[in-house]
Design a protein around this motif. Structure first.
Motif, PDB file in Angstrom:
ATOM      1  N   GLU A  38       0.430  -1.580  -0.249  1.00 29.99           N
ATOM      2  CA  GLU A  38      -0.094   0.337   0.300  1.00 29.99           C
ATOM      3  C   GLU A  38       1.524   1.376   0.091  1.00 29.99           C
ATOM      4  O   GLU A  38       1.645   1.176   0.397  1.00 29.99           O
ATOM      5  N   SER A  39       0.621   2.189  -0.400  1.00 24.32           N
ATOM      6  CA  SER A  39       1.262   3.175  -0.417  1.00 24.32           C
ATOM      7  C   SER A  39       1.277   4.292   0.886  1.00 24.32           C
ATOM      8  O   SER A  39       2.260   5.127   1.548  1.00 24.32           O
ATOM      9  N   GLU A  40       0.138   4.375   1.620  1.00 23.96           N
ATOM     10  CA  GLU A  40      -0.244   4.263   2.565  1.00 23.96           C
ATOM     11  C   GLU A  40      -0.687   3.782   3.634  1.00 23.96           C
ATOM     12  O   GLU A  40      -1.788   3.536   4.261  1.00 23.96           O
ATOM     13  N   PRO A  41       0.078   2.329   4.443  1.00 24.26           N
ATOM     14  CA  PRO A  41      -0.116   1.755   5.114  1.00 24.26           C
ATOM     15  C   PRO A  41      -0.552   2.384   6.433  1.00 24.26           C
ATOM     16  O   PRO A  41      -0.934   2.906   7.362  1.00 24.26           O
ATOM     17  N   THR A  42      -2.244   2.153   6.738  1.00 24.38           N
ATOM     18  CA  THR A  42      -2.722   1.979   7.851  1.00 24.38           C
ATOM     19  C   THR A  42      -3.658   0.690   8.476  1.00 24.38           C
ATOM     20  O   THR A  42      -3.512   0.368   9.967  1.00 24.38           O
ATOM     21  N   GLU A  43      -2.977  -0.253   8.120  1.00 26.51           N
ATOM     22  CA  GLU A  43      -3.796  -1.925   9.172  1.00 26.51           C
ATOM     23  C   GLU A  43      -2.768  -2.678   8.771  1.00 26.51           C
ATOM     24  O   GLU A  43      -1.887  -2.690   8.074  1.00 26.51           O
TER      25      GLU A  43
END
Length: 55
Positions: A38-43
């Motif tokens: 992902e470009s912006e991992p959040t999980e």
């Protein structure tokens, strides 16, 4: 690779990986690489073990 001398610092439950320690839930590598798809991992599900190799 000696899969009986596994790394107690790296827990792993992916039995399909060639680096999985035989008979226990650890990795047989001395170190792993962790990355993301992902470009912006959040999980947690956004991260990947980049050392994974299918059996």
């Amino acid at each position: 690779m000696d899969k009986t001398n596994y790394n107690h610092s790296i827990k792993c439950s992916v039995n399909q990986c060639t680096n999985h320690a035989e008979g226990d839930s650890y990795c047989a590598l001395s170190q792993i690489s962790v990355g993301t798809h992902e470009s912006e991992p959040t999980e947690v599900k956004c991260t990947d073990c980049e050392s994974f190799k299918v059996k």
